[in-house]
Structures are given as C-alpha cells and as structure tokens.
Design an enzyme around this catalytic site. Structure first.
Site, PDB file in Angstrom:
ATOM      1  N   LYS A   6       0.684  -1.128   0.015  1.00 11.39           N
ATOM      2  CA  LYS A   6      -0.058   0.034  -0.042  1.00 11.39           C
ATOM      3  C   LYS A   6       0.852   1.179   0.102  1.00 11.39           C
ATOM      4  O   LYS A   6       1.489   1.455   1.092  1.00 11.39           O
ATOM      5  CB  LYS A   6      -0.914  -0.002   1.230  1.00 11.39           C
ATOM      6  CG  LYS A   6      -1.881   1.199   1.382  1.00 11.39           C
ATOM      7  CD  LYS A   6      -1.786   1.933   2.331  1.00 11.39           C
ATOM      8  CE  LYS A   6      -2.332   3.509   2.402  1.00 11.39           C
ATOM      9  NZ  LYS A   6      -2.039   4.320   1.362  1.00 11.39           N
ATOM     10  N   GLU A  55       9.541   2.353  10.742  1.00 10.50           N
ATOM     11  CA  GLU A  55      10.873   3.429  10.495  1.00 10.50           C
ATOM     12  C   GLU A  55      10.048   4.600  10.562  1.00 10.50           C
ATOM     13  O   GLU A  55       9.280   4.796   9.590  1.00 10.50           O
ATOM     14  CB  GLU A  55      11.337   3.039   9.091  1.00 10.50           C
ATOM     15  CG  GLU A  55      12.204   1.633   8.954  1.00 10.50           C
ATOM     16  CD  GLU A  55      13.348   1.784   9.737  1.00 10.50           C
ATOM     17  OE1 GLU A  55      13.802   2.830  10.029  1.00 10.50           O
ATOM     18  OE2 GLU A  55      13.874   0.708   9.798  1.00 10.50           O
ATOM     19  N   CYS A 104      13.335  11.738   5.712  1.00  9.07           N
ATOM     20  CA  CYS A 104      13.754  11.227   7.443  1.00  9.07           C
ATOM     21  C   CYS A 104      15.017  11.561   8.047  1.00  9.07           C
ATOM     22  O   CYS A 104      14.917  12.003   9.082  1.00  9.07           O
ATOM     23  CB  CYS A 104      13.227   9.655   7.514  1.00  9.07           C
ATOM     24  SG  CYS A 104      14.214   8.996   6.490  1.00  9.07           S
ATOM     25  N   GLU A 159       9.512  17.077  14.686  1.00  7.42           N
ATOM     26  CA  GLU A 159       9.999  17.287  13.395  1.00  7.42           C
ATOM     27  C   GLU A 159       9.040  17.927  12.340  1.00  7.42           C
ATOM     28  O   GLU A 159       7.648  17.798  12.611  1.00  7.42           O
ATOM     29  CB  GLU A 159       9.713  15.499  12.860  1.00  7.42           C
ATOM     30  CG  GLU A 159      10.005  15.284  11.402  1.00  7.42           C
ATOM     31  CD  GLU A 159       9.837  13.851  10.765  1.00  7.42           C
ATOM     32  OE1 GLU A 159       8.656  13.593  10.988  1.00  7.42           O
ATOM     33  OE2 GLU A 159      10.648  13.336  10.347  1.00  7.42           O
TER      34      GLU A 159
HETATM   35  P1  NAP Z   1       2.243   9.101   7.207  1.00  7.89           P
HETATM   36  O1  NAP Z   1       1.113   9.962   7.093  1.00  7.89           O
HETATM   37  O2  NAP Z   1       2.379   8.182   8.604  1.00  7.89           O
HETATM   38  O3  NAP Z   1       1.917   7.733   6.198  1.00  7.89           O
HETATM   39  C1  NAP Z   1       2.610   6.534   5.943  1.00  7.89           C
HETATM   40  C2  NAP Z   1       1.890   5.818   5.341  1.00  7.89           C
HETATM   41  O4  NAP Z   1       1.071   5.070   6.204  1.00  7.89           O
HETATM   42  C3  NAP Z   1       0.948   6.027   4.114  1.00  7.89           C
HETATM   43  O5  NAP Z   1       0.813   5.024   3.213  1.00  7.89           O
HETATM   44  C4  NAP Z   1      -0.368   6.202   4.815  1.00  7.89           C
HETATM   45  O6  NAP Z   1      -1.692   6.317   3.982  1.00  7.89           O
HETATM   46  C5  NAP Z   1      -0.438   5.277   5.707  1.00  7.89           C
HETATM   47  N1  NAP Z   1      -1.192   5.292   6.700  1.00  7.89           N
HETATM   48  C6  NAP Z   1      -1.899   6.509   7.324  1.00  7.89           C
HETATM   49  N2  NAP Z   1      -2.766   6.102   8.451  1.00  7.89           N
HETATM   50  C7  NAP Z   1      -2.848   4.813   8.544  1.00  7.89           C
HETATM   51  C8  NAP Z   1      -3.319   3.868   9.366  1.00  7.89           C
HETATM   52  N3  NAP Z   1      -4.215   4.491  10.131  1.00  7.89           N
HETATM   53  N4  NAP Z   1      -3.139   2.748   9.417  1.00  7.89           N
HETATM   54  C9  NAP Z   1      -2.038   2.044   8.608  1.00  7.89           C
HETATM   55  N5  NAP Z   1      -1.523   2.971   7.398  1.00  7.89           N
HETATM   56  C10 NAP Z   1      -1.939   4.294   7.565  1.00  7.89           C
HETATM   57  O7  NAP Z   1       3.639   9.553   6.761  1.00  7.89           O
HETATM   58  P2  NAP Z   1       4.092  10.300   5.569  1.00  7.89           P
HETATM   59  O8  NAP Z   1       3.359  11.789   5.574  1.00  7.89           O
HETATM   60  O9  NAP Z   1       3.603   9.618   4.110  1.00  7.89           O
HETATM   61  O10 NAP Z   1       5.384  10.488   5.286  1.00  7.89           O
HETATM   62  C11 NAP Z   1       6.474  11.414   6.309  1.00  7.89           C
HETATM   63  C12 NAP Z   1       7.065  10.565   7.578  1.00  7.89           C
HETATM   64  O11 NAP Z   1       7.508   9.509   7.233  1.00  7.89           O
HETATM   65  C13 NAP Z   1       7.867  11.455   8.240  1.00  7.89           C
HETATM   66  O12 NAP Z   1       7.622  11.384   9.667  1.00  7.89           O
HETATM   67  C14 NAP Z   1       9.261  10.999   8.019  1.00  7.89           C
HETATM   68  O13 NAP Z   1      10.290  11.033   8.876  1.00  7.89           O
HETATM   69  C15 NAP Z   1       8.873   9.372   7.887  1.00  7.89           C
HETATM   70  N6  NAP Z   1       9.792   8.631   7.091  1.00  7.89           N
HETATM   71  C16 NAP Z   1      10.842   7.806   7.821  1.00  7.89           C
HETATM   72  C17 NAP Z   1      11.574   7.085   7.203  1.00  7.89           C
HETATM   73  C18 NAP Z   1      12.580   6.194   7.953  1.00  7.89           C
HETATM   74  O14 NAP Z   1      13.125   5.306   7.318  1.00  7.89           O
HETATM   75  N7  NAP Z   1      12.637   6.267   9.377  1.00  7.89           N
HETATM   76  C19 NAP Z   1      11.937   7.190   5.797  1.00  7.89           C
HETATM   77  C20 NAP Z   1      10.845   7.948   5.064  1.00  7.89           C
HETATM   78  C21 NAP Z   1       9.870   8.653   5.787  1.00  7.89           C
HETATM   79  P3  NAP Z   1      -2.230   7.730   2.985  1.00  7.89           P
HETATM   80  O15 NAP Z   1      -0.869   8.135   2.491  1.00  7.89           O
HETATM   81  O16 NAP Z   1      -3.176   7.251   2.381  1.00  7.89           O
HETATM   82  O17 NAP Z   1      -2.750   8.645   4.284  1.00  7.89           O
END
Ligand code: NAP
Length: 491
Positions: free
Chosen positions: A173, A248, A282, A382
């Site tokens: 997904k 992550e 990230c 963040e």
């Molecule tokens: P996000 O809003 O947490 O979304 C991540 C994924 O989770 C998306 O596919 C999202 O779908 C899905 N999701 C949302 N609500 C969910 C739920 N209740 N249950 C299961 N899945 C759900 O994060 P983002 O805005 O896409 O990414 C930014 C964040 O990712 C930042 O905090 C960044 O630091 C972190 N990140 C971490 C790493 C690492 O390796 N540590 C690498 C890259 C990014 P939808 O898009 O449909 O909402």
C-alpha cells in the site's frame, strides 16, 4: 490522465463501482493519474491472493527468486529517466534526486538478488557427539508493506525486494499522494516476471486500506515507514493481533560543526542535508549546532549562499529545490514557522510561501533559517520541510548534549578534523546513523538503515539486516548417533 487499477493475483483490475482519487504535481497542480480507493473487501482479496501464492513462492529456490529481482532491476535501469521524472512530478524533489530515488531501488534490487545465494543461517558445534546444531531462515508469510511519499520508489523496493527474496508474498500500500509511483513500482515487478499473487497492490486511504492490512490475521508481519503518530497507531493495532510490526519513523537530525571544521565542506553538507528534497527526508538536517568560535562566520556563509539558492520547477535544470509535496505539507510547515516566530526564534531568511508567476501554481516555500534556542518546539519536533534551526554551543560536550536531547534518533553528523572527537561522536551520538564530515543524508543500501528512540522499534532496513525483518529463524538439531542423547545430562 490515465486510470489505474488495483493489482491482485497478477491482474490489473477496477472493482465494480469503485471510488477514485487523483494525484497532482505539487509544482504545477497538473493531475497525474486516477486511482482506486480500495475497500476492505478489496484488501481481503489482495491478502487472499498473497496467501494463495505463498506456498509456491516459498518453495521457489531463493537464487531463482533473486534472478527475478535482477530482471526487475533491469526494468528500472531501462526506465530510469522516465521513472525519475515521475517521482519528481508526483512529489516535487528535483530531477537528479528523483532519479536517485530510482537508482537506490536498482542498487537494492541488485544487492538483494545476490542475497538469494546466501540467506545465511549458522552451524555451531553441539555439546554431544554425532549431532549437528544449525539455524535456517524461513519466510514469515504474507507481509503488508505500507510506505510514505517521500521516497516513493526506493522505500517500497527496500521492503519488497527484501521480503520477496526471503520467500514472503506481499500486499503493498503506497502513500496515497504518490500512487502513480506505487503503480510503476509494481509494473516493474510484473515486467520482471514475478508470478501472479506474489505481489499485490492496493491503493487508497491509510485509515481504510492500511488499517485493514494491519488487522487481517493472515498478514503475518507489517513493514511500515511513515510518521511517528501513524506508526504508533499501527503498532498498537498490530499488538492486538500479536503481529510483528517493523516501524521506520521520523527524525530530528543534527549537524554539528566544531571550531576546527572545514567550513566550506560543512556548508555544502548542511545545504544538501537541510534543503535537499525540500527538507522532506527522514534524515534531513533540521538542526545545525555550531560551536561558538565559528558561529557568526558560518551562519553568515550560510545566509550568503542561500541568497543564490534557486527554488523552482524541480524538472528544470539549475534548480536547487522544488516545492513541498502537498497542500497539507505546506500548511504544516508554515504553521511550524509561526510557532518558531512566536516562541522567539530569530527568523534570518525565508519563512514564507513564495508568490508570483509559476510559484502561484505550486506549494513553494522559501528555504528558512531560524536562530533558535535549544528546547524551543522547532528544535525538538519533526517539521519535515525546508526549515533549519541554528543553535550555538560552547564546546563538543554541549553539542552532544543538545544533539541527543530529542525524542528521535535517526541520523546525525559532525564536522571536525579532530580524530578523537570524531570517534567520541560515533560512540555518543544517540542515532542509528552517524556521519563524520558528511551530511545527515546519503545512506547506502548495503548498510543497515534505521534509528533509535521514537524513530522506530529497533529493526533496521537495508543491509543484510533487512533479511532479519522478513524471516523467522528455525533452529534445527540433527542427531545421527542412533541413540537417545540428552543435552545437559549426558556427560
Ligand atoms: P504517514 O502520514 O504516517 O503515512 C505513511 C503511510 O501510512 C501512508 O501510506 C499512509 O497512507 C499510511 N497510513 C496512514 N494512516 C494509517 C493507518 N491508520 N493505518 C495504516 N496505515 C496508515 O507519513 P507520510 O506523511 O507519508 O511520511 C512522512 C513521515 O515518514 C515522516 O515522519 C518521515 O520522517 C517518515 N519517514 C521515515 C523514514 C525512515 O526510514 N525512518 C523514511 C521516510 C519517511 P495515506 O497516504 O493514504 O495516508
């Protein structure tokens, strides 16, 4: 604009009466594609397809699985320019970074394809005669891969390649606003000859699709990359089902510059680390910790360089930074800029939405630098945008203290020519990754990637550690003595 379906059991399909959503170019507003908002029923079918394919895929010899991954890498190589441009169009990072996102997928696929000839277990001596003690690696089963939008090709491939080489099947997904990249990721596996059902794609909202995946008992493990709040929800839901969840999450990464550093080098580092991908990595540098002896000089150098820093359409040559990825991102970053101003941080440059001409069509923000005091929210939370907080410290000790005093622990960096302090930093910075004389960004796939504290729950992607996330260890004893031997009891 193309309409895309779900990929289930080796076929692209649009369920009857499906609702749709679109993604848009954050630089221009142009619509890029239309995607299915999958329902829980669609997720159920995707999981059934993965569960059905599991037996045959796990029995496929791992080197053969590796050959398929290598073919997928070839597809990415052939289509790198086009796929890199799709990354750039869908989430706004500049074209060299868009292509870099694809290159990282290629690198990891090549690396994992060779892992098909290793998947190492161990053989150790037995305390008894005529007995072997060893371990095997076995796949977990159906894996849910849930990914963010900031590395829409690399991060999915980190998960897919490692899960597949280990013999798992996958339901993937992607983040909703990079669904086109998600579709293209899967098309490459299809073109590479992956058998039907081994990889399935469900697009749609995290709350519906992600949640259905996390709670389906047939999904044995969840590999999640995203924000810390979402990760916490996924972890809690997974725990109810005693499910293995690999997280992550976010970061608040510091670059330290000591008095003796090569300042030009440190300057290139912080510009790339803080404003690459518009600060939406990230591992982005969001805190610059300067020793007092070079504070004024280095800050001056930084502000001077930012005068010629070019923000524009990320497809154009010579542009240093594109827009942020979405309206939500823009809103969140601007809100943090207001927080910074209110808590008394000194805005030195940027701090605003760029306006006029092509800027009016996209989510363009000026690169922003605050002089801040450690402890302000902008130095602890963040922001995930082009906002850098600069802080002054007395010495190395205080630099490490400030660097460590956050809830996150993904990446960290120090610029110094002092070998002793470099090694002390390696030991003492609380982060999964430390760079010496290099920026906080720039991971390579053959090494583990992940963080400590609220950046995750202890696992690591990439490197050989990726395999650990996707396999169970089976311990095997083979007794060829032809008699009952008793460990701990027989002499
Ligand atoms: P996000 O809003 O947490 O979304 C991540 C994924 O989770 C998306 O596919 C999202 O779908 C899905 N999701 C949302 N609500 C969910 C739920 N209740 N249950 C299961 N899945 C759900 O994060 P983002 O805005 O896409 O990414 C930014 C964040 O990712 C930042 O905090 C960044 O630091 C972190 N990140 C971490 C790493 C690492 O390796 N540590 C690498 C890259 C990014 P939808 O898009 O449909 O909402």
């Amino acid at each position: 604009m193309d309409e895309h379906g779900l990929f289930i059991d080796g076929k692209w399909e649009t369920p009857t009466g499906a609702k749709r959503f679109t993604t848009r170019n954050p630089a221009t507003g142009e619509e890029l594609g239309s995607f299915v908002s999958a329902t829980t029923k669609d997720v159920e079918r995707a999981v059934s397809s993965a569960a059905k394919a599991f037996k045959s895929w796990r029995e496929t010899p791992a080197p053969k699985r590796g050959q398929i991954l290598l073919r997928v890498a070839e597809v990415y190589k052939r289509r790198k320019d086009e796929l890199g441009a799709t990354v750039t169009k869908e989430m706004g990072k500049i074209l060299p970074e868009g292509k870099g996102d694809v290159q990282e997928a290629i690198d990891f696929l090549e690396y994992m394809s060779a892992e098909g000839r290793r998947l190492l277990g161990e053989t150790v001596p037995s305390e008894l005669r005529n007995k072997y003690c060893m371990t095997l690696r076995q796949p977990k089963g159906v894996i849910a891969a849930i990914t963010p939008w900031n590395f829409p090709t690399a991060i999915p491939n980190w998960k897919l390649a490692a899960a597949l080489i280990s013999g798992n099947t996958v339901v993937f997904k992607p983040a909703s606003n990079t669904s086109l990249c998600g579709v293209k990721v899967v098309q490459a596996y299809e073109e590479g000859g992956l058998p039907p059902g081994v990889l399935n794609l469900v697009t749609g909202s995290g709350g519906v699709v992600g949640d259905a995946l996390v709670t389906d008992p047939r999904v044995k493990a969840v590999s999640f990359t995203g924000g810390t709040d979402t990760g916490r929800q996924v972890y809690l839901k997974g725990a109810e089902h005693l499910k293995y969840v690999h997280l992550e999450l976010g970061g608040k990464n510091p670059q330290i510059v000591l008095n003796d550093a090569n300042l030009e080098l440190a300057l290139d580092g912080v510009l790339f680390g803080a404003f690459g991908s518009s600060g939406q990595r990230c591992t982005a540098t969001s805190r610059l910790i300067l020793q007092e002896g070079i504070y004024d000089k280095f800050l001056g150098m930084l502000l001077e360089r930012l005068k010629t820093f070019k923000v524009g359409n990320p497809l154009d040559k010579g542009v240093d930074m594109g827009p942020v990825a979405s309206a939500d991102q823009e809103k969140k970053v601007l809100a943090y800029i207001e927080v910074g101003k209110k808590e008394g941080a000194k805005l030195r440059t940027g701090g605003e939405k760029l306006k006029g001409g092509a800027y009016d069509k996209g989510y363009y923000l000026a690169p922003t630098v605050f002089e801040a005091k450690h402890g302000m929210r902008i130095t602890k939370e963040e922001i995930f945008g082009p906002v850098l907080s600069v802080m002054k410290v007395k010495d190395f000790e205080e630099a490490v203290e400030v660097a460590n005093d956050v809830n996150y622990g993904l990446s960290s960096s120090i610029y110094t020519k002092d070998v002793n302090l470099s090694f002390q930093a390696m030991e003492r910075l609380e982060a999964g990754i430390t760079y010496i004389n290099a920026p906080t960004i720039g991971a390579e796939v053959q090494l583990p990637f992940g963080g400590v504290k609220q950046t995750g729950n202890g696992g690591r992607e990439a490197g050989t550690t990726a395999i650990e996330e996707f396999t169970e260890i089976k311990t095997v004893f083979v007794d060829f003595s032809n008699r009952l031997q008793k460990a701990q009891i027989d002499g």
